[in-house]
Design an enzyme around this catalytic site. Structure first.
Site, PDB file in Angstrom:
ATOM      1  N   CYS A 258       4.975  -8.753   8.561  1.00  0.00           N
ATOM      2  CA  CYS A 258       3.643  -9.020   8.002  1.00  0.00           C
ATOM      3  C   CYS A 258       2.586  -9.242   9.075  1.00  0.00           C
ATOM      4  O   CYS A 258       1.396  -9.141   8.797  1.00  0.00           O
ATOM      5  CB  CYS A 258       3.677 -10.224   7.076  1.00  0.00           C
ATOM      6  SG  CYS A 258       4.971 -10.137   5.844  1.00  0.00           S
TER       7      CYS A 258
ATOM      8  N   HIS B  45      -3.327 -13.397   5.940  1.00  0.00           N
ATOM      9  CA  HIS B  45      -2.230 -12.681   5.294  1.00  0.00           C
ATOM     10  C   HIS B  45      -2.082 -13.221   3.866  1.00  0.00           C
ATOM     11  O   HIS B  45      -2.213 -14.419   3.625  1.00  0.00           O
ATOM     12  CB  HIS B  45      -0.934 -12.872   6.082  1.00  0.00           C
ATOM     13  CG  HIS B  45       0.249 -12.245   5.411  1.00  0.00           C
ATOM     14  ND1 HIS B  45       0.195 -10.974   4.886  1.00  0.00           N
ATOM     15  CD2 HIS B  45       1.488 -12.717   5.150  1.00  0.00           C
ATOM     16  CE1 HIS B  45       1.365 -10.695   4.339  1.00  0.00           C
ATOM     17  NE2 HIS B  45       2.165 -11.730   4.477  1.00  0.00           N
TER      18      HIS B  45
ATOM     19  N   ASN C 208       2.036  -9.669  -2.191  1.00  0.00           N
ATOM     20  CA  ASN C 208       2.195  -9.635  -0.732  1.00  0.00           C
ATOM     21  C   ASN C 208       2.547  -8.208  -0.319  1.00  0.00           C
ATOM     22  O   ASN C 208       3.613  -7.705  -0.650  1.00  0.00           O
ATOM     23  CB  ASN C 208       3.303 -10.628  -0.355  1.00  0.00           C
ATOM     24  CG  ASN C 208       3.598 -10.664   1.130  1.00  0.00           C
ATOM     25  OD1 ASN C 208       3.122  -9.828   1.900  1.00  0.00           O
ATOM     26  ND2 ASN C 208       4.399 -11.635   1.531  1.00  0.00           N
TER      27      ASN C 208
HETATM   28  O1  UT7 Z   1       4.865 -12.390   3.991  1.00  0.00           O
HETATM   29  C1  UT7 Z   1       6.144 -12.797   4.276  1.00  0.00           C
HETATM   30  C2  UT7 Z   1       6.318 -14.204   4.176  1.00  0.00           C
HETATM   31  N1  UT7 Z   1       6.766 -14.670   2.894  1.00  0.00           N
HETATM   32  C3  UT7 Z   1       6.206 -15.779   2.410  1.00  0.00           C
HETATM   33  O2  UT7 Z   1       5.245 -16.255   2.946  1.00  0.00           O
HETATM   34  C4  UT7 Z   1       6.848 -16.474   1.273  1.00  0.00           C
HETATM   35  C5  UT7 Z   1       6.732 -17.967   1.488  1.00  0.00           C
HETATM   36  N2  UT7 Z   1       7.340 -18.721   0.417  1.00  0.00           N
HETATM   37  C6  UT7 Z   1       6.772 -18.862  -0.775  1.00  0.00           C
HETATM   38  O3  UT7 Z   1       5.728 -18.308  -1.046  1.00  0.00           O
HETATM   39  C7  UT7 Z   1       7.447 -19.771  -1.764  1.00  0.00           C
HETATM   40  O4  UT7 Z   1       8.463 -20.503  -1.098  1.00  0.00           O
HETATM   41  C8  UT7 Z   1       8.066 -19.018  -2.982  1.00  0.00           C
HETATM   42  C9  UT7 Z   1       6.931 -18.486  -3.856  1.00  0.00           C
HETATM   43  C10 UT7 Z   1       8.938 -17.890  -2.490  1.00  0.00           C
HETATM   44  C11 UT7 Z   1       8.879 -19.991  -3.819  1.00  0.00           C
HETATM   45  O5  UT7 Z   1       8.085 -21.059  -4.247  1.00  0.00           O
HETATM   46  P1  UT7 Z   1       8.621 -22.550  -4.116  1.00  0.00           P
HETATM   47  O6  UT7 Z   1       7.577 -23.434  -4.678  1.00  0.00           O
HETATM   48  O7  UT7 Z   1       9.004 -22.751  -2.672  1.00  0.00           O
HETATM   49  O8  UT7 Z   1       9.852 -22.534  -5.090  1.00  0.00           O
HETATM   50  P2  UT7 Z   1      11.382 -22.796  -4.761  1.00  0.00           P
HETATM   51  O9  UT7 Z   1      11.929 -21.706  -3.932  1.00  0.00           O
HETATM   52  O10 UT7 Z   1      11.525 -24.190  -4.264  1.00  0.00           O
HETATM   53  O11 UT7 Z   1      12.010 -22.667  -6.197  1.00  0.00           O
HETATM   54  C12 UT7 Z   1      11.673 -23.581  -7.230  1.00  0.00           C
HETATM   55  C13 UT7 Z   1      12.427 -23.199  -8.480  1.00  0.00           C
HETATM   56  C14 UT7 Z   1      13.892 -22.892  -8.262  1.00  0.00           C
HETATM   57  O12 UT7 Z   1      14.615 -23.399  -9.366  1.00  0.00           O
HETATM   58  P3  UT7 Z   1      15.419 -24.781  -9.224  1.00  0.00           P
HETATM   59  O13 UT7 Z   1      16.445 -24.500  -8.165  1.00  0.00           O
HETATM   60  O14 UT7 Z   1      14.411 -25.791  -8.840  1.00  0.00           O
HETATM   61  O15 UT7 Z   1      15.984 -24.949 -10.590  1.00  0.00           O
HETATM   62  C15 UT7 Z   1      13.950 -21.373  -8.310  1.00  0.00           C
HETATM   63  O16 UT7 Z   1      15.181 -20.897  -8.773  1.00  0.00           O
HETATM   64  O17 UT7 Z   1      11.850 -22.009  -9.036  1.00  0.00           O
HETATM   65  C16 UT7 Z   1      12.880 -21.066  -9.323  1.00  0.00           C
HETATM   66  N3  UT7 Z   1      12.345 -19.729  -9.187  1.00  0.00           N
HETATM   67  C17 UT7 Z   1      11.757 -19.056 -10.200  1.00  0.00           C
HETATM   68  N4  UT7 Z   1      11.525 -19.397 -11.471  1.00  0.00           N
HETATM   69  C18 UT7 Z   1      10.873 -18.502 -12.235  1.00  0.00           C
HETATM   70  C19 UT7 Z   1      12.309 -18.946  -8.083  1.00  0.00           C
HETATM   71  N5  UT7 Z   1      11.713 -17.784  -8.359  1.00  0.00           N
HETATM   72  C20 UT7 Z   1      11.350 -17.834  -9.665  1.00  0.00           C
HETATM   73  C21 UT7 Z   1      10.692 -16.929 -10.523  1.00  0.00           C
HETATM   74  N6  UT7 Z   1      10.469 -17.315 -11.790  1.00  0.00           N
HETATM   75  N7  UT7 Z   1      10.259 -15.722 -10.117  1.00  0.00           N
END
Ligand code: UT7
Length: 335
Positions: free
Chosen positions: A115, A255, A285
């Site tokens: 990225c 980004h 993204n």
């Molecule tokens: O450009 C490259 C760089 N990439 C990035 O910058 C990505 C950076 N990371 C992020 O943007 C965030 O970490 C994410 C959007 C990927 C995830 O958000 P988060 O607030 O960090 O959520 P999390 O990973 O802590 O997940 C929270 C919950 C989990 O469930 P439990 O374990 O708490 O029950 C996930 O399983 O949300 C769940 N989850 C979803 N639920 C519904 C993860 N993806 C989804 C989804 N829909 N698509």
């Protein structure tokens, strides 16, 4: 001390027609529009058709950037393509574009910094122009991430989109164009965001495909923390190097990975909403394409004007990051 100033003479972008909304995704994986919007800020993204590869998107963006810069492909000395989704491992996508554009005298290569790739490309191009070696460099950020995403994995498939952004860089008035930059890398975090299979470490086998090694893999939480940190440190560094205060910044083009990451950077720089360019609600993204597409939209809509002080900042797999400060100036200097 450089001899010439390097600036962006013209921008262009292209995204595929097909729109995939959060509601469409609700029918594909266990997710909701509400979760995606509140956790990421994304509402829809563009998806390439089956027969569209990176070079097809890149070609369209490049043509628009050349037109905006008022030069022809024959005027190009170098083409740099930033991508993690090239048409194939080699020849480079830059060579494919060189041929399609008819840029006969241009050297061409791909650059790999995920990225942050577009920023790496801008900095590379600036060196060639500032030393007087080259007059015109085309830099393209292009991704067809839909082809390396596991459409059954809700943790990743809701985040990404396809698109291409391009800029032509050339010689501008002393004191304008790119004024400072920072690039960085931390290879120890490489496994946090990667495509494990298909290279010489793990050539693709039936077994590998069964294990999903051909899909993008990401530790979202870890990348999130890293992103917030390096967006802040990189922006601070380019400001310090050029001697600008936060209130001197007219536009931040970050980004586009997550609205919460962008918000953290906006607050840190104390910028009002209107000074921050955001399009991830419409495109998700797009990795290396995110910054140049956002930049092109902001230029074409008249938001970014001649003389504006602009900061570009990004981060990505590698891990990598980078930022540049520039004074917007699209007038080419003949001497
Ligand atoms: O450009 C490259 C760089 N990439 C990035 O910058 C990505 C950076 N990371 C992020 O943007 C965030 O970490 C994410 C959007 C990927 C995830 O958000 P988060 O607030 O960090 O959520 P999390 O990973 O802590 O997940 C929270 C919950 C989990 O469930 P439990 O374990 O708490 O029950 C996930 O399983 O949300 C769940 N989850 C979803 N639920 C519904 C993860 N993806 C989804 C989804 N829909 N698509």
């Amino acid at each position: 001390m450089s001899h010439f100033a390097a600036g962006i003479l013209g921008t262009g972008s292209y995204v595929p027609d097909k729109v995939l909304t959060n509601f469409d995704l609700e029918k594909m994986v266990e997710t909701s529009d509400e979760w995606i919007r509140t956790r990421t800020g994304i509402e829809e993204r563009r998806i390439a058709s089956e027969d569209q590869a990176a070079s097809d998107l890149a070609y369209e963006a490049a043509k628009r950037a050349l037109e905006a810069a008022k030069i022809t492909a024959e005027d190009l000395d170098l083409i740099i393509v930033a991508t993690v989704t090239p048409d194939m491992a080699f020849p480079s996508t830059a060579c494919i574009i060189q041929d399609r554009l008819g840029a006969k005298k241009a050297a061409a290569y791909d650059t790999s910094a995920a990225c942050a790739g577009f920023l790496y490309g801008i900095v590379q191009a600036s060196q060639f122009i500032q030393t007087g070696v080259y007059r015109h460099v085309l830099i393209i950020g292009v991704e067809v991430l839909s082809k390396i995403v596991n459409w059954k994995d809700r943790n990743t498939c809701v985040l990404f989109g396809d698109g291409a952004g391009a800029v032509v860089m050339g010689r501008v008035a002393p004191g304008s164009g790119v004024r400072s930059f920072t690039l960085g890398a931390d290879g120890s975090g490489g496994s946090l965001l990667c495509l494990p299979g298909g290279g010489s470490r793990k050539p693709l086998t039936e077994e590998g495909i069964h294990q999903g090694l051909h899909y993008l893999s990401m530790a979202g939480n870890e990348v999130f923390k890293f992103a917030v940190r390096v967006m802040n440190t990189s922006a601070d560094e380019v400001l310090r190097k050029i001697g600008w205060e936060k209130e001197d910044v007219d536009f931040l083009v970050p980004h586009q990975a997550n609205i919460r990451i962008i918000e953290a950077a906006r607050e840190r720089l104390n910028l009002p909403l209107e000074k921050v360019v955001v399009n991830l609600n419409r495109y998700g993204n797009m990795s290396s394409a995110s910054i140049p597409v956002a930049l092109d939209e902001a230029v074409r809509s008249g938001r970014i004007y001649e003389g504006a002080r602009v900061i570009l900042v990004g981060f990505g797999g590698g891990l990598t990051w980078g930022a540049t400060s520039m004074i917007w100036d699209t007038k080419e200097q003949e001497e």
